[in-house]
Motif scaffolding. Structure first.
Motif, PDB file in Angstrom:
ATOM      1  N   UNK A 159      -4.685   2.749   2.517  1.00 26.03           N
ATOM      2  CA  UNK A 159      -5.084   4.326   2.185  1.00 26.03           C
ATOM      3  C   UNK A 159      -6.441   4.893   2.612  1.00 26.03           C
ATOM      4  N   UNK A 160      -7.346   4.085   1.987  1.00 24.83           N
ATOM      5  CA  UNK A 160      -8.843   4.298   2.036  1.00 24.83           C
ATOM      6  C   UNK A 160      -9.097   4.278   3.742  1.00 24.83           C
ATOM      7  N   UNK A 161      -8.480   3.311   4.535  1.00 21.36           N
ATOM      8  CA  UNK A 161      -8.880   3.039   5.878  1.00 21.36           C
ATOM      9  C   UNK A 161      -8.145   4.499   6.602  1.00 21.36           C
ATOM     10  N   UNK A 162      -6.995   4.917   6.159  1.00 20.33           N
ATOM     11  CA  UNK A 162      -6.451   6.037   6.842  1.00 20.33           C
ATOM     12  C   UNK A 162      -7.241   7.206   6.324  1.00 20.33           C
ATOM     13  N   UNK A 163      -7.879   7.411   5.405  1.00 16.79           N
ATOM     14  CA  UNK A 163      -8.415   8.658   4.936  1.00 16.79           C
ATOM     15  C   UNK A 163      -9.852   8.522   5.795  1.00 16.79           C
ATOM     16  N   UNK A 164     -10.504   7.273   5.894  1.00 13.78           N
ATOM     17  CA  UNK A 164     -11.518   7.260   6.741  1.00 13.78           C
ATOM     18  C   UNK A 164     -11.472   7.774   8.168  1.00 13.78           C
ATOM     19  N   UNK A 169     -12.066  11.605  12.602  1.00 10.08           N
ATOM     20  CA  UNK A 169     -11.412  12.500  13.513  1.00 10.08           C
ATOM     21  C   UNK A 169     -11.900  14.229  13.375  1.00 10.08           C
ATOM     22  N   UNK A 170     -12.021  14.401  12.154  1.00 15.99           N
ATOM     23  CA  UNK A 170     -12.221  15.862  11.627  1.00 15.99           C
ATOM     24  C   UNK A 170     -13.880  16.187  12.345  1.00 15.99           C
ATOM     25  N   UNK A 171     -14.877  15.168  12.299  1.00 15.72           N
ATOM     26  CA  UNK A 171     -16.163  15.185  12.266  1.00 15.72           C
ATOM     27  C   UNK A 171     -16.254  15.279  13.892  1.00 15.72           C
ATOM     28  N   UNK A 172     -15.391  14.555  14.741  1.00 20.60           N
ATOM     29  CA  UNK A 172     -15.464  14.804  16.056  1.00 20.60           C
ATOM     30  C   UNK A 172     -15.166  15.752  16.747  1.00 20.60           C
ATOM     31  N   UNK A 173     -14.376  16.512  15.898  1.00 19.88           N
ATOM     32  CA  UNK A 173     -13.561  17.988  16.834  1.00 19.88           C
ATOM     33  C   UNK A 173     -14.800  19.045  16.750  1.00 19.88           C
ATOM     34  N   UNK A 174     -15.756  18.983  15.943  1.00 18.47           N
ATOM     35  CA  UNK A 174     -16.733  19.898  15.599  1.00 18.47           C
ATOM     36  C   UNK A 174     -17.974  19.608  16.628  1.00 18.47           C
TER      37      UNK A 174
END
Length: 174
Positions: A159-164, A169-174
């Motif tokens: 689960x932690x790996x999935x959240x990371x 992915x969110x950081x790379x979008x901006x």
């Protein structure tokens, strides 16, 4: 000269024994189960691959235990089992779950991406569409249950790996 019809009887040598049962059907040898390839053996030695395979097998076992109780089960057999990934504790699975696990094992071992992302977040999608759908259903069932069935460490790590991965992915979008 008259044209005689051709006989449909098989030609038999004079030394051959005749039987009333007719010609014996040709039997094919049983298919041999091939062992893992040298490339597979080399790639499965990576500890992250072994950990991923053990987690996948754990989740498939939880799913099979919860959804296929009425089916006949057998010890899972695959190149990963032959390579010693699971030690002496290969999962007891129904035939369908065992087949899905073998497919997932092969896809994980031969994943070309490094570091390997979670399949749900991957842009390549090497799984067949029906296998992806089955894997998604299995993970949604087994993931939360792994926390309450004595596998909290493996479930929490997954689960932690999935959240990371989602945060990256969110950081790379901006």
């Amino acid at each position: 000269m008259t044209d005689a019809p051709l006989s449909a009887a098989p030609l038999v040598s004079p030394d051959a024994e005749t039987s009333t049962a007719g010609p014996r059907p040709r039997t094919l040898p049983a298919p041999r189960r091939r062992g893992p390839s040298p490339r597979y053996l080399r790639m499965v030695q990576d500890e992250s691959v072994r950990r991923d395979l053990r987690t996948l097998a754990l989740f498939v076992r939880i799913y099979c235990d919860g959804n296929h109780r009425d089916r006949e089960r057998a010890k899972h057999r695959s190149p990963a089992v032959d390579s010693g990934v699971y030690g002496d504790s290969a999962a007891m699975l129904c035939a369908d779950c065992s087949q899905h696990l073998s497919y997932g094992e092969a896809r994980r071992v031969f994943c070309a991406l490094d570091p390997k992302p979670f399949c749900a977040h991957c842009e390549v999608h090497c799984f067949k569409a029906e296998e992806r759908a089955w894997n998604r259903q299995m993970m949604r069932y087994a993931g939360p249950r792994s926390l309450t069935r004595g596998f909290a460490r493996q479930g929490a790590r997954h689960f932690a790996g999935s959240v990371r991965t989602r945060i990256r992915r969110l950081r790379n979008r901006t």
